[in-house]
Design a protein around this motif. Structure first.
Motif, short mmCIF file in Angstrom:
data_model
loop_
_atom_site.label_atom_id
_atom_site.label_comp_id
_atom_site.label_asym_id
_atom_site.label_seq_id
_atom_site.Cartn_x
_atom_site.Cartn_y
_atom_site.Cartn_z
N VAL A 124 -71.48 3.74 -25.03
CA VAL A 124 -72.92 3.90 -26.07
C VAL A 124 -72.88 5.58 -26.36
O VAL A 124 -73.03 5.76 -27.58
N PHE A 125 -72.65 6.61 -25.37
CA PHE A 125 -72.63 7.74 -25.86
C PHE A 125 -71.29 8.33 -26.53
O PHE A 125 -71.43 9.60 -26.99
N SER A 126 -70.49 7.61 -26.63
CA SER A 126 -69.32 8.10 -27.53
C SER A 126 -69.72 7.87 -28.92
O SER A 126 -69.38 8.78 -29.78
N PHE A 127 -70.94 7.03 -29.12
CA PHE A 127 -71.27 6.96 -30.77
C PHE A 127 -72.21 8.37 -30.98
O PHE A 127 -72.49 8.53 -32.08
N VAL A 128 -72.69 8.76 -29.79
CA VAL A 128 -73.51 9.85 -29.93
C VAL A 128 -72.67 11.04 -30.36
O VAL A 128 -73.34 11.82 -31.11
N ILE A 129 -71.90 11.18 -29.50
CA ILE A 129 -70.78 12.39 -29.94
C ILE A 129 -70.24 12.32 -31.19
O ILE A 129 -70.24 13.17 -32.03
N VAL A 254 -63.64 10.25 -28.31
CA VAL A 254 -64.48 9.10 -28.45
C VAL A 254 -63.69 7.98 -28.58
O VAL A 254 -64.15 6.97 -27.67
N GLY A 255 -62.62 7.87 -28.92
CA GLY A 255 -61.53 6.66 -28.79
C GLY A 255 -61.23 6.43 -27.36
O GLY A 255 -61.40 5.20 -26.88
#
Length: 276
Positions: A124-129, A254-255
């Motif tokens: 979820v927090f990957s998309f925030v970054i 992110v990946g």
């Protein structure tokens, strides 16, 4: 805890503390996957002291300048430089995580250290970054920060109490959303983490040796060696990461976060890993 576990987890801590990938998540995942049990929030908090000492040494010049300006500015308004105010912003930004960390300590040391939660937070927090990188204007330097930046980034830092979020990831992202330059946001995030992590580590020190505490217990020599290893590896990691941020974005991480989170969810669903 075995000595092998201490050494492996200390290296993992040093490598991941400053990267936007969540060191606490990696410690929990590695502990469960290779050692059959969680090392615990107390061990994590104490070993983090080693990486924060690395930050203290790496930023010694900045910290000395800020402290000098802050103490000087307390009695002399003419010495209230941007470094003086930066000292206040670090103090102000530490308040949210102090409040949440103290009031939610039983949750942090127990139920929240669940691999389902950790894997989900990683994804979820990957998309925030990614969103922060995409929308951030990156025009503001660290000397342009205000009390508003401090409170927002400090509040964001409190989210890092959830394993899988990442302290550096969430503070840098908050800074990018506020228009800060990537390296400036990272430097402020690292400075902001010093009182929070040192305070947490010293507070949790009393729990880490308790056999009945959440997670495995460790001996004094194991804690000392683990902290030293985390310090050495962490110093190299923070130096590399700040140079990396000058030329590269956080999309690189992110990946990795999404892939790791998805892998852990798959291993949990198939029963290869235990959630807690």
């Amino acid at each position: 805890m075995s000595w092998l576990q201490v050494v492996v987890l200390a290296v993992v801590q040093g490598l991941t503390e400053f990267l936007p990938v969540s060191s606490s998540a990696h410690l929990a995942i590695v502990s469960e996957a290779f050692f059959g049990g969680d090392a615990g929030a107390s061990f994590t908090a104490v070993v983090q002291i080693g990486t924060e000492i690395a930050v203290l040494i790496y930023f010694a010049g900045d910290i000395g300048r800020i402290l000098t300006a802050w103490f000087g500015g307390l009695t002399d308004a003419g010495r209230r430089t941007p470094d003086y105010w930066l000292g206040w912003w670090v103090i102000l930004g530490t308040i949210p995580i102090g409040i949440f960390g103290f009031t939610l300590q039983h949750l942090i040391r127990g139920d929240i250290r669940n691999l389902w939660i950790i894997a989900t937070a990683l994804i979820v927090f990957s998309f925030v970054i990614a969103a922060a990188e995409y929308f951030g204007k990156q025009t503001r330097d660290i000397r342009q920060f205000t009390w508003r930046d401090s409170l927002i980034i400090g509040s964001a830092q409190a989210l890092a109490l959830i394993p899988g979020v990442s302290r550096s990831g969430v503070t840098i992202s908050a800074g990018l959303f506020l228009g800060q330059k990537r390296e400036a946001a990272a430097r402020f995030g690292f400075l902001l983490a010093i009182p929070a992590v040192l305070g947490s580590g010293l507070y949790e020190l009393r729990h880490v040796f308790e056999p009945g505490a959440s997670g495995m217990s460790a001996t004094v020599p194991q804690i000392v060696v683990g902290t030293l290893i985390a310090f050495v590896v962490g110093y190299a990691a923070v130096a590399w990461f700040l140079r990396f941020l000058v030329r590269h974005s956080m999309y690189w991480f992110v990946g990795y976060r999404i892939a790791l989170g998805a892998l852990v969810l798959l291993l949990l669903a198939t029963g290869v890993l235990a959630a807690q």
